[in-house]
Scaffold this active site. Structure first.
Site, mmCIF file in Angstrom:
data_model
loop_
_atom_site.group_PDB
_atom_site.id
_atom_site.type_symbol
_atom_site.label_atom_id
_atom_site.label_comp_id
_atom_site.label_asym_id
_atom_site.label_seq_id
_atom_site.Cartn_x
_atom_site.Cartn_y
_atom_site.Cartn_z
ATOM 1 C CG HIS A 14 88.509 20.991 -3.003
ATOM 2 N ND1 HIS A 14 88.524 19.971 -3.921
ATOM 3 C CD2 HIS A 14 88.620 20.407 -1.789
ATOM 4 C CE1 HIS A 14 88.688 18.822 -3.280
ATOM 5 N NE2 HIS A 14 88.745 19.056 -1.994
ATOM 6 C CD GLU A 17 89.579 10.755 0.914
ATOM 7 O OE1 GLU A 17 88.765 11.671 0.822
ATOM 8 O OE2 GLU A 17 90.800 10.942 1.007
ATOM 9 C CG ASP A 42 87.242 12.451 -2.629
ATOM 10 O OD1 ASP A 42 86.919 12.815 -3.781
ATOM 11 O OD2 ASP A 42 88.116 13.023 -1.954
ATOM 12 C CB CYS A 94 86.226 14.781 8.245
ATOM 13 S SG CYS A 94 87.164 13.813 7.077
HETATM 14 C C1 PEP Z 1 86.168 14.047 1.555
HETATM 15 O O1 PEP Z 1 86.528 13.560 0.488
HETATM 16 O O2 PEP Z 1 85.064 13.820 2.090
HETATM 17 C C2 PEP Z 1 87.039 14.961 2.289
HETATM 18 C C3 PEP Z 1 86.749 15.357 3.506
HETATM 19 O O3 PEP Z 1 88.137 15.409 1.633
HETATM 20 P P1 PEP Z 1 88.135 16.516 0.477
HETATM 21 O O4 PEP Z 1 86.759 17.087 0.389
HETATM 22 O O5 PEP Z 1 89.148 17.532 0.851
HETATM 23 O O6 PEP Z 1 88.519 15.724 -0.729
HETATM 24 MG MG MG Z 2 88.604 13.635 -0.106
#
Ligand code: PEP
Ligand code: MG
Length: 754
Positions: free
Chosen positions: A360, A601, A625, A672
């Site tokens: 993150h 995901e 994910d 996304c």
């Molecule tokens: C993902 O998993 O692609 C996503 C957009 O969520 P995050 O990266 O916040 O887990």
């Molecule tokens: Mg995710």
């Protein structure tokens, strides 16, 4: 054997400098195995040879002088074959090569094992015996285990040594990691550390030793008084032996020698925090090496004492931290709150020793457009403070103390980057459509309020993913419903009338709230995302109520559910949202139910995409994910970062099957995850039929520039080609070639890690 292995590794780990590391290895391994000789040869890239670097038993005058080419002699052969060689009579072997003066002729038995770190042969570890005998299988196993455990330490010590040390002029040294966020940053390193962590305190020069000494003594006095009152408070609850521990602590603090060592270091120019950390680490190490178990355990007390003094020192200086104009934030594991402490206009780049491109902190770096390298495992980060650093976020490398030539080279690259960015500004108000008019709206991923302005400047058509956990992460307790309403309202208003897709709280995995710790063996397969909020409906209900209240009169809210892995979870979450909506209607608020979507995901959701789509208004693929779970590669683990790749054929096929599932129900589907922001991957997603793409503000104009130059028939032809390919490397090459053929600039080409 296990015990001596553990002790040797511990001692070597503590040694720091390469020479000391090698000396300890040869001496301890020789003793542990009872051999006549132990030597280490290390690969020297400049000489292209395995150089004799340390020995016990051979002629040490030749250290640094003698050496063998790759494949030459027994050592060269061990390195080339990447396998041990175990001989009862070395000289009789056809590959034996006599190095004059080394004194090997007295020894017959030979066992050499390669030292391998991250698939690279760093060198060879050799033991030798006078008598003619083959080493036993258990000797061989011991040496292999030893070498495997020591390889990382040797690599680290080599990397540290490459930078030069102490009063020497610092040399240019390059360290490799992976790209966290693209771009180039040049500036001065500021090393940040978690509080009261002795191993993370950087070495830093101090200008005013006297005031550092005063600060140290003040902290010492504060700890002394803490311990006295702690001992007093617990007097009645402790047994005599336990109470004695407090006396030990107090006597350590009274110990002139220990305090004096710290003061001496400060007088030598080290700051108080660095001095206390060095002294305490050193003493703890001495205790850890003692035979007596009781005394060995005292190392824990010393560290505890050190941490206490450090905590007081850190509290005293917290407010004084200064960040230079071009700050490059460096840390063992950077967190969102460390990032938040630097004034925005001073931060130009980041380097994290841990993590990988989908951690993150990397996602935040991309959102903020900050060139970042993560997973730079061998970086001696505690020695980097104040040093000049270049972060090359395109290839994932960090250059310390760059030469004037290198600086010029990077400055030219920066100019080219600025030129490309300026060209992209012109696209701001143009639609994202292929050259034949196929539209794909581009949205942004947000989390911080500071990203809003940048997103709108880049021509975002809305928010495809608002990570609500980010405002939660930056607090010291759960925000109240009203606090949340205000935060969400700000987002909805800033983008109005464009849609804002708010994801319900997605914590767990690598996103821990400081005030809601979750300790699990396997956090990515554990209590994450929707699993937590369904177990805590009070948190979920208050969040969705806050979202809906925030949208009154704006009506641009969409709600999205993370980590859904089965229909029951989805139905439960929908029930709660309907309930919250009804409660708000009963309270007299006027609002329609916002569109609700599911994040795909988890692989299970790929197979049930159609059933999920039937129950909601839209789907959005969280490719970060999804890639992690499909490939069984922890997105956060730099050791396996090379395996994490969204161009993997399995990921592409899964992505295609999700579009089919959603469209079979007539529902729109977007992406996304970071994949959407990769210009090469975006071409494939367009060809698959994705209706929208959501990405970081930095990538948005890049993706738009590429899509506007592509004809959708060509994108479809490319997709057909890559779907026939069975390996990720060929897929990535095809995509790269496709873009090169169309003259697409290097700055716009794929960014996803290979
Ligand atoms: C993902 O998993 O692609 C996503 C957009 O969520 P995050 O990266 O916040 O887990
Ligand atoms: Mg995710």
């Amino acid at each position: 054997m296990l015990e001596s292995l553990r002790r040797i590794v511990q001692e070597v780990n503590a040694a720091g400098e390469l020479e000391a590391v090698l000396e300890i290895i040869v001496s301890r391994v020789r003793t542990a195995m009872g051999t006549a000789v132990c030597s280490v040869y290390l690969y020297d890239a400049v000489l292209d040879r395995y150089v004799f670097r340390a020995t016990e038993g051979l002629n040490s005058d030749l250290i640094g002088q003698a050496g063998l080419a790759v494949g030459e002699g027994l050592v060269g052969k061990v390195a080339k074959r990447e396998e041990p060689i175990n001989l009862d009579d070395a000289e009789a072997h056809p590959d034996y090569r006599h190095l004059p003066g080394l004194g090997e002729e007295r020894f017959r038995g030979f066992l050499g094992v390669p030292i391998i770190h991250q698939r690279k042969v760093l060198g060879v570890l050799v033991v030798q015996e006078a008598e003619r005998r083959r080493f036993t299988e258990s000797d061989e196993a011991f040496l292999i285990t030893m070498s495997a455990q020591l390889a990382g330490v040797i690599a680290h010590a080599e990397a540290t040594g490459a930078m030069g040390s102490g009063t020497d002029a610092l040399r240019t040294a390059t360290f490799h990691g992976v790209s966290g966020a693209p771009g180039i940053a040049m500036g001065d390193a500021v090393v940040v550390m978690p509080l009261a962590d002795l191993s993370a305190v950087p070495s830093r020069r101090c200008d005013d030793p006297d005031s550092e000494i005063v600060a140290f003594q003040r902290s010492l006095a504060a700890v002394r008084s803490d311990i006295k009152s702690l001992a007093k408070n617990m007097e009645s609850q402790l047994r005599r032996e336990e109470h004695a521990l407090f006396d030990v602590y107090l006597s350590m603090l009274d110990d002139q020698a220990l305090g004096q060592e710290v003061v001496d270091l400060i007088r030598g120019g080290e700051w108080a925090q660095g001095a206390i950390a060095q002294v305490m680490r050193e003493h703890a190490r001495t205790f850890e090496q003692l035979e007596d178990v009781y005394l060995r355990e005292r190392a824990v007390d010393i560290k505890d004492l050190g941490r206490r003094v450090l905590a007081h020192l850190q509290q005293a200086v917290e407010v004084e931290r200064e960040y230079p104009e071009n700050t490059i934030l460096v840390g063992e594991e950077l967190t969102a709150s460390m990032l938040a402490e630097v004034p925005e206009d001073r931060l130009v780049g980041m380097v994290s020793v841990r993590g990988s491109s989908n951690s993150h902190v990397a996602i935040m770096a991309r959102a903020l457009g900050l060139p970042t390298v993560v997973g730079a495992q061998d970086l001696p980060f505690i020695r980097l403070d104040n040093q000049s650093v270049i972060v090359d976020g395109y290839v994932g490398q960090v250059i310390c103390n760059p030469s004037a030539d290198l600086c010029q080279q990077y400055e030219r690259q920066l100019e080219e980057e600025t030129r490309v960015s300026r060209g992209l500004d012109a696209l701001r108000d143009l639609p994202c459509e292929s050259s034949d008019g196929h539209r794909v709206p581009l949205l942004v991923n947000t989390g911080l309020m500071s990203e809003v302005g940048r997103s709108l400047d880049q021509g975002a058509e809305g928010v495809g993913l608002y990570r609500t956990e980010i405002p939660f992460l930056l607090r010291d307790r759960f925000p109240s419903e009203e606090e949340q309403r205000l935060i969400y309202r700000e987002q909805l208003q800033a983008f109005h009338p464009k849609p804002v897709t708010m994801r319900t709280l997605d914590i767990g995995g690598d996103k821990a709230l400081p005030y809601f710790p979750i300790t699990e063996e396997n956090p990515f397969l554990g209590w994450r995302g929707i699993r937590i909020t369904l177990d805590h409906p009070e948190i979920f209900l208050s969040q969705v109520r806050a979202m809906m209240k925030a949208s009154v009169g704006l009506d641009n809210l969409r709600i999205m559910l993370p980590m859904i892995s089965n229909i029951l979870e989805l139905e439960e979450a929908l029930e709660l949202i309907y309930r919250a909506h009804e409660e708000l209607l009963e309270d007299g608020l006027e609002l329609s139910l916002p569109p609700i979507g599911v994040m795909v995901e988890v692989p299970a959701a790929v197979y049930q995409a159609q059933e999920m789509a039937r129950r909601v208004d839209f789907l959005s693929v969280g490719s970060n994910d999804l890639t992690q779970y499909l490939l069984a590669v922890d997105r956060n683990n730099s050791r396996v970062a090379g395996l994490y790749n969204s161009f993997h054929p399995a990921v592409l096929r899964a992505m295609l099957s999700v579009v089919k599932g959603a469209h079979a129900e007539g529902k729109p589907v977007s992406v996304c995850g970071e994949m959407a922001g990769d210009p090469g991957a975006a071409v494939l997603l367009l060809a698959m039929g994705y209706d929208m793409l959501s990405m970081s503000a930095y990538n948005l104009p890049r993706v738009k520039a590429v899509i506007r130059q592509i004809h959708s028939d060509d994108a479809i032809a490319l997709l057909k080609t890559v779907l026939r390919l069975d390996n990720v490397r060929h897929i990535q090459e095809s995509v790269e070639e496709f873009l090169v053929e169309r003259g697409i600039s290097r700055h716009l080409r794929p960014l996803l890690a290979v």
